[in-house]
Write a protein that holds these residues in place. Sequence first.
Motif, PDB file in Angstrom:
ATOM      1  N   VAL A 101       0.841  -1.209   0.000  1.00  0.00           N
ATOM      2  CA  VAL A 101       0.000   0.000   0.000  1.00  0.00           C
ATOM      3  C   VAL A 101       0.873   1.254   0.000  1.00  0.00           C
ATOM      4  O   VAL A 101       0.638   2.189  -0.770  1.00  0.00           O
ATOM      5  N   ILE A 102       1.904   1.248   0.808  1.00  0.00           N
ATOM      6  CA  ILE A 102       2.645   2.496   1.021  1.00  0.00           C
ATOM      7  C   ILE A 102       3.804   2.684   0.032  1.00  0.00           C
ATOM      8  O   ILE A 102       4.207   3.812  -0.238  1.00  0.00           O
ATOM      9  N   GLU A 103       4.319   1.564  -0.519  1.00  0.00           N
ATOM     10  CA  GLU A 103       5.345   1.696  -1.569  1.00  0.00           C
ATOM     11  C   GLU A 103       5.039   0.673  -2.676  1.00  0.00           C
ATOM     12  O   GLU A 103       5.754  -0.307  -2.860  1.00  0.00           O
ATOM     13  N   PRO A 104       3.952   0.921  -3.410  1.00  0.00           N
ATOM     14  CA  PRO A 104       3.527  -0.091  -4.387  1.00  0.00           C
ATOM     15  C   PRO A 104       4.530  -0.280  -5.514  1.00  0.00           C
ATOM     16  O   PRO A 104       4.646  -1.362  -6.063  1.00  0.00           O
ATOM     17  N   LEU A 105       5.242   0.795  -5.846  1.00  0.00           N
ATOM     18  CA  LEU A 105       6.298   0.704  -6.855  1.00  0.00           C
ATOM     19  C   LEU A 105       7.579   1.222  -6.206  1.00  0.00           C
ATOM     20  O   LEU A 105       7.512   2.086  -5.314  1.00  0.00           O
ATOM     21  N   PRO A 106       8.736   0.731  -6.660  1.00  0.00           N
ATOM     22  CA  PRO A 106       9.975   1.130  -5.983  1.00  0.00           C
ATOM     23  C   PRO A 106      10.130   2.647  -5.928  1.00  0.00           C
ATOM     24  O   PRO A 106      10.072   3.321  -6.957  1.00  0.00           O
ATOM     25  N   GLY A 107      10.258   3.145  -4.738  1.00  0.00           N
ATOM     26  CA  GLY A 107      10.503   4.583  -4.568  1.00  0.00           C
ATOM     27  C   GLY A 107       9.272   5.450  -4.726  1.00  0.00           C
ATOM     28  O   GLY A 107       9.341   6.661  -4.562  1.00  0.00           O
ATOM     29  N   GLN A 108       8.110   4.851  -5.032  1.00  0.00           N
ATOM     30  CA  GLN A 108       6.873   5.661  -5.155  1.00  0.00           C
ATOM     31  C   GLN A 108       6.005   5.422  -3.925  1.00  0.00           C
ATOM     32  O   GLN A 108       5.432   4.341  -3.762  1.00  0.00           O
ATOM     33  N   PHE A 109       5.935   6.427  -3.109  1.00  0.00           N
ATOM     34  CA  PHE A 109       5.253   6.249  -1.826  1.00  0.00           C
ATOM     35  C   PHE A 109       3.845   6.841  -1.860  1.00  0.00           C
ATOM     36  O   PHE A 109       3.620   7.899  -2.448  1.00  0.00           O
ATOM     37  N   ASN A 110       2.941   6.110  -1.224  1.00  0.00           N
ATOM     38  CA  ASN A 110       1.552   6.566  -1.116  1.00  0.00           C
ATOM     39  C   ASN A 110       1.223   6.698   0.368  1.00  0.00           C
ATOM     40  O   ASN A 110       0.847   5.728   1.034  1.00  0.00           O
ATOM     41  N   PHE A 111       1.385   7.926   0.860  1.00  0.00           N
ATOM     42  CA  PHE A 111       1.189   8.147   2.289  1.00  0.00           C
ATOM     43  C   PHE A 111      -0.258   8.486   2.639  1.00  0.00           C
ATOM     44  O   PHE A 111      -0.583   8.641   3.819  1.00  0.00           O
ATOM     45  N   ALA A 112      -1.106   8.629   1.630  1.00  0.00           N
ATOM     46  CA  ALA A 112      -2.464   9.136   1.907  1.00  0.00           C
ATOM     47  C   ALA A 112      -3.222   8.270   2.921  1.00  0.00           C
ATOM     48  O   ALA A 112      -3.768   8.804   3.899  1.00  0.00           O
ATOM     49  N   HIS A 136       5.640 -11.032   4.830  1.00  0.00           N
ATOM     50  CA  HIS A 136       5.786 -11.783   3.565  1.00  0.00           C
ATOM     51  C   HIS A 136       4.528 -11.672   2.705  1.00  0.00           C
ATOM     52  O   HIS A 136       4.592 -11.840   1.492  1.00  0.00           O
ATOM     53  N   MET A 137       3.376 -11.394   3.352  1.00  0.00           N
ATOM     54  CA  MET A 137       2.162 -11.160   2.566  1.00  0.00           C
ATOM     55  C   MET A 137       2.016  -9.641   2.398  1.00  0.00           C
ATOM     56  O   MET A 137       2.730  -8.875   2.999  1.00  0.00           O
ATOM     57  N   ALA A 138       1.076  -9.223   1.574  1.00  0.00           N
ATOM     58  CA  ALA A 138       0.867  -7.789   1.345  1.00  0.00           C
ATOM     59  C   ALA A 138       2.171  -7.093   0.977  1.00  0.00           C
ATOM     60  O   ALA A 138       2.462  -5.986   1.434  1.00  0.00           O
ATOM     61  N   LYS A 139       2.983  -7.776   0.188  1.00  0.00           N
ATOM     62  CA  LYS A 139       4.209  -7.157  -0.313  1.00  0.00           C
ATOM     63  C   LYS A 139       4.081  -7.049  -1.830  1.00  0.00           C
ATOM     64  O   LYS A 139       3.467  -7.923  -2.464  1.00  0.00           O
ATOM     65  N   PRO A 140       4.634  -5.978  -2.409  1.00  0.00           N
ATOM     66  CA  PRO A 140       4.551  -5.870  -3.869  1.00  0.00           C
ATOM     67  C   PRO A 140       5.383  -6.958  -4.546  1.00  0.00           C
ATOM     68  O   PRO A 140       6.370  -7.438  -3.972  1.00  0.00           O
ATOM     69  N   ASP A 151      16.945  -2.544   0.896  1.00  0.00           N
ATOM     70  CA  ASP A 151      15.543  -2.141   0.678  1.00  0.00           C
ATOM     71  C   ASP A 151      14.873  -1.779   2.004  1.00  0.00           C
ATOM     72  O   ASP A 151      14.090  -0.827   2.095  1.00  0.00           O
ATOM     73  N   VAL A 152      15.184  -2.574   3.032  1.00  0.00           N
ATOM     74  CA  VAL A 152      14.598  -2.296   4.356  1.00  0.00           C
ATOM     75  C   VAL A 152      15.031  -0.909   4.820  1.00  0.00           C
ATOM     76  O   VAL A 152      14.215  -0.087   5.252  1.00  0.00           O
ATOM     77  N   GLU A 153      16.311  -0.615   4.673  1.00  0.00           N
ATOM     78  CA  GLU A 153      16.826   0.672   5.160  1.00  0.00           C
ATOM     79  C   GLU A 153      16.186   1.837   4.399  1.00  0.00           C
ATOM     80  O   GLU A 153      15.757   2.832   4.993  1.00  0.00           O
ATOM     81  N   ARG A 154      16.090   1.679   3.091  1.00  0.00           N
ATOM     82  CA  ARG A 154      15.506   2.738   2.259  1.00  0.00           C
ATOM     83  C   ARG A 154      14.029   2.948   2.628  1.00  0.00           C
ATOM     84  O   ARG A 154      13.572   4.072   2.840  1.00  0.00           O
ATOM     85  N   HIS A 155      13.312   1.855   2.738  1.00  0.00           N
ATOM     86  CA  HIS A 155      11.875   1.892   3.034  1.00  0.00           C
ATOM     87  C   HIS A 155      11.622   2.457   4.445  1.00  0.00           C
ATOM     88  O   HIS A 155      10.802   3.360   4.629  1.00  0.00           O
ATOM     89  N   PHE A 156      12.354   1.950   5.419  1.00  0.00           N
ATOM     90  CA  PHE A 156      12.168   2.401   6.807  1.00  0.00           C
ATOM     91  C   PHE A 156      12.528   3.885   6.945  1.00  0.00           C
ATOM     92  O   PHE A 156      11.885   4.623   7.685  1.00  0.00           O
TER      93      PHE A 156
END
Length: 384
Positions: A101-112, A136-140, A151-156
Amino acid sequence: MDRRQFFTTAIGAGLTSFFSSSCLKSSLNDNKALLSSSLVNNNNLLTQDKNTSLKAAAHKVKKFYGTAISEADIQQDKDYAQLVASEASIAVTEGAFKWIVIEPLPGQFNFAPADQTINFCSANNLKLRGHTLVWHMAKPDWLSYPPSLSDVERHFTEIMGRYRHNQTLYSWDIINEVIADSPSDAEDQVYGLRKGVKPEYVRDVFQIAASIDNSKEFVINDYGCEDTGWKQDKFLNLVRYLKNSGAKLDAVGLQSHMWFSKNYGWNENGFRNFLKQLKSTGVRPIVTELDVIVDTPLPSTLAELDQMVADGYQKYLNACFAEGVETIITWGLSDKYSWLRHPDYLPKKLIDYKDFIRPLPYDTDLQPKPARNAILKAFRNVKS
Ligand code: G3I
């Protein structure tokens, strides 16, 4: 095996030892027939204390009551939003922080969705738990499992950084369901981790989180640990490992998607012992996703069913409170929005009995059920 299969297979396997399939079928059919002729307005059967909210009853004994919420339900259903605001002092995001939901595509964040949830909570004086940064579920599809540490560091950094100073968001589910569903799905037999996950990886994920924001409560969340058995042992080993490694791990989230049946028991002593052992490692156990399913044999009326659900709540909460658990969060407030009634998650063996899936404190018309009374009573029975 995913969690749905786990539930349906595990429950199905247990049932086989009690019934022949033909016996089960006729018992279910009988129930269905009886149900249609005996829908009962449950509210006639109990006196609801509507003047005391669940959050007030909890507060009185220094505890907290909360619910999962989805921003869509809150936006679309003002009565529901009002109910949540009046009953709960904590909310947890049902989906808003999930990676898909929050990063459906790499680097594209949906904070709404997350921002809408935070706005609702701060406007109504609720504190918020963020669920969940890694699952492991609800992951793009583009993301590996487990996600690489970069990826964890970037996302977090993006997400935890954004809410670092937010006063409403107080708690993060750092990682969810990292223990495998069964021994055969596990990477190892000490911690029972999902394939590809090492204990050092989990430790590093917590370290990354702490390096970004160590001011909030950090939680490891899992399901299927509310009785005894393989998964509970592995979870405990992992918690001990994380604490011994110096990870900032403050609380352990026990999802508590409970099933109760007349035909099998619940190992309350085993569960209480587990809570004791968790506490001895220096973490606080919290109940993060409580709901209650009544397994077959199903009763004849919804009134009986609701009472059985309520009894399940009471039994479970009494055990939690006896061991000092402070935070109780149900996975939703009304059956109207329960994941268990969603076509994707309807338990297979109850697929024709959706009416019997009434796992939450309020019914689909937002009317209180005996389960609400049971929660209220459990808070009131706490010795302060
Ligand atoms: O938002 C889309 C919508 O645009 C689309 O039209 C619709 C089609 O079905 O799907 C919508 O997304 C759904 C989403 O919930 C929001 O309603 C997904 O399909 C659905 O899979 C998703 O289910 C959630 C599930 O986790 C997976 O993320 C449930 O609501 C949520 O209750 C459930 O929660 C999990 C906890 O995170 C972890 N513990 C178990 C618990 C129950 O499975």
